[in-house]
Scaffold this motif. Structure first.
Motif, PDB file in Angstrom:
ATOM      1  N   ARG A 261       0.809  -1.224   0.000  1.00 47.87           N
ATOM      2  CA  ARG A 261       0.000   0.000   0.000  1.00 47.87           C
ATOM      3  C   ARG A 261       0.841   1.272   0.000  1.00 47.87           C
ATOM      4  O   ARG A 261       0.374   2.325  -0.379  1.00 47.87           O
TER       5      ARG A 261
ATOM      6  N   GLU B 171     -10.273   2.159  -6.104  1.00 49.02           N
ATOM      7  CA  GLU B 171      -9.309   1.057  -6.150  1.00 49.02           C
ATOM      8  C   GLU B 171     -10.003  -0.308  -6.126  1.00 49.02           C
ATOM      9  O   GLU B 171      -9.450  -1.306  -6.574  1.00 49.02           O
TER      10      GLU B 171
ATOM     11  N   LYS C 242     -13.961   7.614  -2.335  1.00 45.52           N
ATOM     12  CA  LYS C 242     -13.545   7.699  -0.929  1.00 45.52           C
ATOM     13  C   LYS C 242     -12.484   8.780  -0.770  1.00 45.52           C
ATOM     14  O   LYS C 242     -11.608   8.911  -1.619  1.00 45.52           O
TER      15      LYS C 242
ATOM     16  N   ARG D 248      -9.650   9.636   2.028  1.00 44.02           N
ATOM     17  CA  ARG D 248      -9.052   9.198   3.285  1.00 44.02           C
ATOM     18  C   ARG D 248      -8.232  10.341   3.857  1.00 44.02           C
ATOM     19  O   ARG D 248      -7.306  10.818   3.228  1.00 44.02           O
TER      20      ARG D 248
ATOM     21  N   ASP E 174     -14.139  -5.541  -1.207  1.00 41.01           N
ATOM     22  CA  ASP E 174     -12.883  -4.785  -1.243  1.00 41.01           C
ATOM     23  C   ASP E 174     -11.733  -5.777  -1.122  1.00 41.01           C
ATOM     24  O   ASP E 174     -11.937  -6.925  -0.721  1.00 41.01           O
ATOM     25  N   ASP E 175     -10.533  -5.327  -1.442  1.00 35.10           N
ATOM     26  CA  ASP E 175      -9.406  -6.265  -1.302  1.00 35.10           C
ATOM     27  C   ASP E 175      -8.993  -6.411   0.163  1.00 35.10           C
ATOM     28  O   ASP E 175      -8.675  -7.510   0.607  1.00 35.10           O
TER      29      ASP E 175
ATOM     30  N   SER F 295      -8.898  -3.219   6.873  1.00 36.72           N
ATOM     31  CA  SER F 295      -7.850  -2.996   7.869  1.00 36.72           C
ATOM     32  C   SER F 295      -8.474  -2.373   9.115  1.00 36.72           C
ATOM     33  O   SER F 295      -8.912  -3.069  10.020  1.00 36.72           O
ATOM     34  N   SER F 296      -8.582  -1.056   9.151  1.00 36.26           N
ATOM     35  CA  SER F 296      -9.259  -0.422  10.298  1.00 36.26           C
ATOM     36  C   SER F 296     -10.765  -0.659  10.244  1.00 36.26           C
ATOM     37  O   SER F 296     -11.469  -0.449  11.229  1.00 36.26           O
ATOM     38  N   GLY F 297     -11.268  -1.053   9.075  1.00 36.72           N
ATOM     39  CA  GLY F 297     -12.710  -1.271   8.891  1.00 36.72           C
ATOM     40  C   GLY F 297     -13.474   0.013   8.619  1.00 36.72           C
ATOM     41  O   GLY F 297     -14.675  -0.025   8.328  1.00 36.72           O
TER      42      GLY F 297
ATOM     43  N   THR G  90     -13.502   2.080   6.101  1.00 36.52           N
ATOM     44  CA  THR G  90     -14.073   2.193   4.755  1.00 36.52           C
ATOM     45  C   THR G  90     -15.428   1.489   4.703  1.00 36.52           C
ATOM     46  O   THR G  90     -16.428   2.034   4.219  1.00 36.52           O
TER      47      THR G  90
HETATM   48  C1  R5P Z   1      -7.620   0.862  -0.143  1.00 32.03           C
HETATM   49  O1  R5P Z   1      -6.542   1.275  -0.245  1.00 32.03           O
HETATM   50  C2  R5P Z   1      -7.984  -0.561   0.069  1.00 32.03           C
HETATM   51  O2  R5P Z   1      -8.527  -1.080  -1.106  1.00 32.03           O
HETATM   52  C3  R5P Z   1      -8.993  -0.686   1.202  1.00 32.03           C
HETATM   53  O3  R5P Z   1     -10.139   0.056   0.854  1.00 32.03           O
HETATM   54  C4  R5P Z   1      -8.433  -0.157   2.476  1.00 32.03           C
HETATM   55  O4  R5P Z   1      -7.202  -0.761   2.733  1.00 32.03           O
HETATM   56  C5  R5P Z   1      -9.370  -0.401   3.621  1.00 32.03           C
HETATM   57  O5  R5P Z   1      -8.805   0.142   4.759  1.00 32.03           O
HETATM   58  P1  R5P Z   1      -9.631   0.424   6.077  1.00 32.03           P
HETATM   59  O6  R5P Z   1     -10.293  -0.865   6.468  1.00 32.03           O
HETATM   60  O7  R5P Z   1      -8.566   0.840   7.071  1.00 32.03           O
HETATM   61  O8  R5P Z   1     -10.595   1.526   5.814  1.00 32.03           O
END
Ligand code: R5P
Length: 294
Positions: free
Chosen positions: A94, A170, A191, A193, A218-219, A222-224, A226
């Motif tokens: 990333r 993405e 989105k 960020r 989504d791929d 992480s923090s959830g 999104t």
């Molecule tokens: C974006 O870069 C990725 O596709 C995911 O949307 C992102 O990693 C999700 O991150 P988080 O769960 O922290 O929002």
């Protein structure tokens, strides 16, 4: 001769499935810490003239990377033939750009290091955003297993009338492919960020789809944030309960608890987690086989 499969700190279930599908011999190693916390590693299986596949899932990679290099180099010194890496989650993808002066674009030195010590790599849907291909940063041959067909099958079996939603641009590469394979409508949101835990997602267009089940794809989770932001919009619009699907469920901190409270969650087996419902072993085994027979 059959390959040797060595599980270096990875999922034993995936190891067993790969071993079975590849008809591989289980490679044995001894791994422990010296009192000063340095790593002691010994290869117990005879790997000379054998192809060796190292299963080392590079999720939370900082502690695993050195052990991987120690193992790969030891195998080579013992006369192993090809030494390949299977990492369902490919870390450090990333940070693919220097956003601020002086920042490490960690994807590049990480790729260089892996490429220096391994002969091939198999991974599942790495986060290719600003890179079009792993070949831009990895100098070894690599195969990407695509989770889209596996996710599409799962959706077809589990969800009636799905409306697929990609929470950011993405995610379009995954959501559009899954939608095509599952024969479902999809839309992609935008989105912004602002920080690790601060994201804003545009409103989905739901009027035409009120009787559909929203499925976020989504791929990575992480923090959830999104997913949570998007679910908040869907809930506010009175849509049925959302299902969140990710290839790689990282679930940092309380992400899983928060998501479970407002949605159903399913992930592939790329990172061991209670949400794993989508099986990857067959597709991964096929990709390994390709490198072993080349
Ligand atoms: C974006 O870069 C990725 O596709 C995911 O949307 C992102 O990693 C999700 O991150 P988080 O769960 O922290 O929002």
């Amino acid at each position: 001769m059959n390959p040797v499969l060595i599980n270096l700190v990875s999922d034993p279930k995936l190891e067993a499935r790969l071993q079975d599908k590849l008809q591989a011999e289980q490679g044995k190693i001894e791994l422990r810490r010296f009192p000063d916390e340095e790593t002691y590693l010994r290869v117990l299986s005879d790997c000379s003239d054998r192809d060796v596949v190292i299963l080392c899932n590079l999720y939370q990679p900082d502690n695993k990377l050195l052990r991987l290099i120690l193992l790969a180099d030891t195998l080579r010194e013992m006369g192993a033939n090809k030494v390949g890496l299977v990492t369902p989650y490919l870390a450090y993808m990333r940070q693919d750009k220097r956003f601020h002066d002086g920042e490490c674009v960690s994807s590049r030195p990480f790729a260089k290091l892996i490429s220096q010590h391994l002969d091939f790599m198999v991974t599942v849907d790495p986060h290719l955003h600003r890179y079009n291909s792993l070949d831009e940063i990895y100098s070894i041959p690599s195969t990407l297993v695509h989770a889209a067909p596996l996710i599409a099958d799962w959706i077809q079996q589990h969800i009636k009338k799905p409306l697929l939603i990609g929470p950011d641009s993405e995610s379009e590469q995954w959501v559009s492919e899954v939608a095509k394979l599952a024969g479902a409508p999809f839309q992609v949101l935008s989105k912004i960020r602002r920080g690790d835990y601060d994201v804003e997602v545009t409103l989905p267009e739901i009027e035409r789809w009120r009787d559909h089940t929203p499925v976020l794809v989504d791929d990575i989770i992480s923090s959830g944030r999104t997913m949570l932001e998007t679910i908040a919009h869907l809930d506010q619009a009175g849509m049925p309960k959302t299902t969140c699907i990710a290839v790689h469920g990282i679930f940092a901190g309380d992400a899983y608890d928060r998501l479970k409270a407002v949605s159903d969650v399913a992930t592939t087996g790329c990172i061991i987690h209670p949400s794993n419902q989508i099986e990857i072993s067959e597709a991964v085994a096929k990709a390994i086989q390709k490198h072993l027979t080349e």
